[in-house]
Structures are given as C-alpha cells and as structure tokens.
Design a protein around this motif. Sequence first.
Motif, short mmCIF file in Angstrom:
data_model
loop_
_atom_site.label_atom_id
_atom_site.label_comp_id
_atom_site.label_asym_id
_atom_site.label_seq_id
_atom_site.Cartn_x
_atom_site.Cartn_y
_atom_site.Cartn_z
N GLY A 4 0.85 -1.18 0.00
CA GLY A 4 0.00 0.00 0.00
C GLY A 4 0.89 1.24 0.00
O GLY A 4 2.12 1.16 0.17
N PHE A 5 0.27 2.40 -0.19
CA PHE A 5 1.02 3.66 -0.33
C PHE A 5 1.49 4.15 1.04
O PHE A 5 0.87 4.99 1.68
CB PHE A 5 0.13 4.71 -1.02
CG PHE A 5 0.88 5.97 -1.40
CD1 PHE A 5 1.90 5.94 -2.34
CD2 PHE A 5 0.54 7.18 -0.83
CE1 PHE A 5 2.58 7.09 -2.70
CE2 PHE A 5 1.19 8.35 -1.19
CZ PHE A 5 2.22 8.30 -2.12
N SER A 6 2.60 3.60 1.49
CA SER A 6 3.12 3.86 2.83
C SER A 6 4.35 4.75 2.78
O SER A 6 5.19 4.62 1.90
CB SER A 6 3.46 2.54 3.51
OG SER A 6 4.11 2.77 4.75
N MET A 7 4.46 5.63 3.77
CA MET A 7 5.66 6.44 3.95
C MET A 7 6.61 5.79 4.95
O MET A 7 7.64 6.37 5.31
CB MET A 7 5.28 7.85 4.44
CG MET A 7 4.40 8.64 3.48
SD MET A 7 5.10 8.88 1.83
CE MET A 7 4.13 7.71 0.87
N ASN A 8 6.31 4.58 5.39
CA ASN A 8 7.12 3.87 6.37
C ASN A 8 8.24 3.10 5.66
O ASN A 8 8.40 1.88 5.82
CB ASN A 8 6.24 2.92 7.18
CG ASN A 8 6.91 2.42 8.44
OD1 ASN A 8 8.03 2.82 8.77
ND2 ASN A 8 6.24 1.54 9.14
N ALA A 9 9.02 3.83 4.88
CA ALA A 9 10.03 3.20 4.03
C ALA A 9 11.14 2.55 4.83
O ALA A 9 11.67 1.50 4.45
CB ALA A 9 10.61 4.23 3.07
N ALA A 39 1.04 14.20 0.13
CA ALA A 39 1.22 13.16 1.16
C ALA A 39 2.65 13.14 1.69
O ALA A 39 3.04 12.22 2.40
CB ALA A 39 0.87 11.79 0.58
N LYS A 40 3.45 14.15 1.32
CA LYS A 40 4.85 14.27 1.73
C LYS A 40 5.70 13.09 1.25
O LYS A 40 6.70 12.73 1.88
CB LYS A 40 4.94 14.43 3.25
CG LYS A 40 4.24 15.69 3.76
CD LYS A 40 4.41 15.88 5.26
CE LYS A 40 3.74 17.17 5.71
NZ LYS A 40 3.88 17.40 7.18
N GLU A 41 5.30 12.53 0.11
CA GLU A 41 6.11 11.46 -0.48
C GLU A 41 7.50 11.97 -0.83
O GLU A 41 8.49 11.23 -0.75
CB GLU A 41 5.42 10.90 -1.73
CG GLU A 41 6.12 9.71 -2.35
CD GLU A 41 5.48 9.21 -3.63
OE1 GLU A 41 5.87 8.12 -4.09
OE2 GLU A 41 4.58 9.90 -4.17
N ASP A 42 7.58 13.25 -1.19
CA ASP A 42 8.86 13.84 -1.57
C ASP A 42 9.85 13.91 -0.41
O ASP A 42 11.06 14.01 -0.62
CB ASP A 42 8.63 15.24 -2.15
CG ASP A 42 7.94 16.18 -1.16
OD1 ASP A 42 6.93 15.76 -0.56
OD2 ASP A 42 8.40 17.32 -1.00
N TRP A 69 -4.72 5.62 -6.12
CA TRP A 69 -5.38 6.92 -6.37
C TRP A 69 -6.66 6.97 -5.54
O TRP A 69 -7.57 6.17 -5.76
CB TRP A 69 -5.69 7.06 -7.85
CG TRP A 69 -6.03 8.45 -8.29
CD1 TRP A 69 -7.21 9.10 -8.07
CD2 TRP A 69 -5.20 9.35 -9.04
NE1 TRP A 69 -7.17 10.35 -8.63
CE2 TRP A 69 -5.94 10.53 -9.24
CE3 TRP A 69 -3.91 9.26 -9.57
CZ2 TRP A 69 -5.43 11.62 -9.94
CZ3 TRP A 69 -3.40 10.35 -10.26
CH2 TRP A 69 -4.15 11.52 -10.45
N PRO A 70 -6.78 7.91 -4.59
CA PRO A 70 -7.90 7.90 -3.65
C PRO A 70 -9.25 8.26 -4.27
O PRO A 70 -9.32 8.98 -5.27
CB PRO A 70 -7.49 8.92 -2.59
CG PRO A 70 -6.54 9.83 -3.30
CD PRO A 70 -5.82 8.99 -4.30
N GLU A 71 -10.29 7.75 -3.64
CA GLU A 71 -11.66 7.95 -4.11
C GLU A 71 -12.01 9.43 -4.25
O GLU A 71 -12.69 9.82 -5.20
CB GLU A 71 -12.62 7.28 -3.13
CG GLU A 71 -14.09 7.44 -3.47
CD GLU A 71 -14.99 6.84 -2.41
OE1 GLU A 71 -16.06 6.32 -2.78
OE2 GLU A 71 -14.63 6.90 -1.23
N ASP A 131 -6.70 2.03 3.28
CA ASP A 131 -5.34 1.75 3.74
C ASP A 131 -5.17 2.07 5.22
O ASP A 131 -6.11 2.51 5.89
CB ASP A 131 -4.30 2.48 2.87
CG ASP A 131 -4.28 3.99 3.05
OD1 ASP A 131 -4.81 4.51 4.06
OD2 ASP A 131 -3.72 4.68 2.17
N GLY A 132 -3.98 1.85 5.74
CA GLY A 132 -3.73 2.04 7.16
C GLY A 132 -3.76 3.48 7.61
O GLY A 132 -3.79 3.76 8.82
N ASP A 133 -3.73 4.41 6.67
CA ASP A 133 -3.83 5.84 7.01
C ASP A 133 -5.26 6.35 6.87
O ASP A 133 -5.50 7.56 6.99
CB ASP A 133 -2.90 6.65 6.10
CG ASP A 133 -1.43 6.43 6.43
OD1 ASP A 133 -1.13 6.19 7.62
OD2 ASP A 133 -0.60 6.49 5.51
#
Length: 260
Positions: free
Chosen positions: A49-54, A117-120, A168-170, A200-202
């Motif tokens: 899933g789209f996680s920032m917990n890299a 989402a602060k992916e950057d 891609w969110p709803e 997702d978890g967020d």
Amino acid sequence: MSQKLNTAFIQANLHWEDPEANRSLFSEEINKLSDSVDLIVLPEMFTTGFSMNAEKLAEPTEAETLKWLKEKAKSKDAAITGSVIITENGNYYNRLFFVFPDGSYKLYDKRHTFTLAKEDETYTAGKERLIVEYKDWKICPLVCYDLRFPVWARNTVDYDLLIYVANWPEKRVKAWDALLKARAIENMCYCIGLNRTGEDGDGYIYNGHSAAYDVLGDELTELNREDEFTAEISLDKESLYETRKKLKFLQDRDKFNLEL
C-alpha cells in the motif's frame, strides 16, 4: 510484428504494510490467468500500500519481491509490472519493475513524488523515463501522480501503450477518470490505468476505476469498476496504427526539451 498484446490487470484491496500477504494475494490471482496473457499489471506499491514507512518496509532491488516477480513471469511466460518500495545507496525509491519472462528486467523510479502526502520527504524522485520494447510493442510505464503531468508522458517516441500503476484515492477519482482518457487521446496510444480498492492504514479510501482506453479515448473495459477484479483484454496494434495513419495528429506535435 506482434499485432496483439493480451494484457491482464489486477485491481485488489491491498494488505496494509504486509508484503508476504500481498504476494500471496497476487500469486493466487496470477495463477488464475489464461495461458494467452502477455503482460500482467499490478498496482503501485503492490506489496505494502502507499506507505511512507520506508525505513521499515524498503527492500534492496535484488530481494524477495523481485525474485517473486521473476518466478511469476517465468511461470506464466508473461511480462509483469508494478511498483514497490526500494532502498538503494541510502535513498528510498517508489520503483517500478518491468520483468520479462526470461527474468531480465527494466526499472523506473517514480518521477513525480506526491507532495500532498509528503512522499517527496521520504522518496527520491526518478530522473529518467522508461520506454520498454516487448513483443514488438513500445510501452511507457509510469506511476500514479505522474498522471497529472502530461509533458512527462508526451509521446515523442511513438510508443504504443501507456501504463499508470496507482494508489489513487476515491476523493479525486474524477481526475483519474478524466486524465487517463486524455492521456490516451493526446498521445494517440492505448492507455491502461490500474488502481487499488479498499482502505489503507492511514484511512484513505480507494475505489478502483481501473480502465483501459484506446487511441480515440473509448473505454475498452466494461466492468463494475469499484470492486476487486482481474481483467484480461487484447490490445490490437493494427487498429492503433490505422487510426494514427488516418488522423496523423502525432505528426503535428510540438518539439521541446524537458528540464528536470
């Protein structure tokens, strides 16, 4: 020249931050595919899933998920693509793999990291676009937020198929629907967008809307697009080239240089 490309895409509700469970999920769906499939498309970050917990979830390139992708590509005699969280030289990447049936592969690091989402702040952006040549098709695979940036996708090399893998969110799915169709029309190509479903978890909700469009923007998939599903469609290069020859819009495209 191979005129047909039989493509499967799997829209699934991902297990949050659980690579083993997700690999098992997709193994089951891949095993159900017909023997005629040439290309299998999986979502963005399909193992987590789209996680920032890299820091917790990232794996080296030559690790378990790539090994799994190679095994699946070999077993189905089909190419397979999707993105995962990768660590390399102290950086994290949202990295797409395109794995060929013989186990060789190409890489694409997501160019446009999702700042909302602060992916950057977690992932390093890629700098090079990937064009894959497979079964006499030219394929351009991109990742999620890249969809909002038409210059990055601009068909300057006469590719045949544009692919977006996504979470891609709803709440913004209208943009997803519109932009996928637009990318097909403006680039005079087939365009496939594969999204996920579920929560997702967020707490973000995803409602799929995965689809394939032809060169004129007509949708090729007639599905209940918000449910989990596995679809197989056949893309026809002869039809694509006939339309390009008739309309010739790509011949009138602007020339430009892209500064990163």
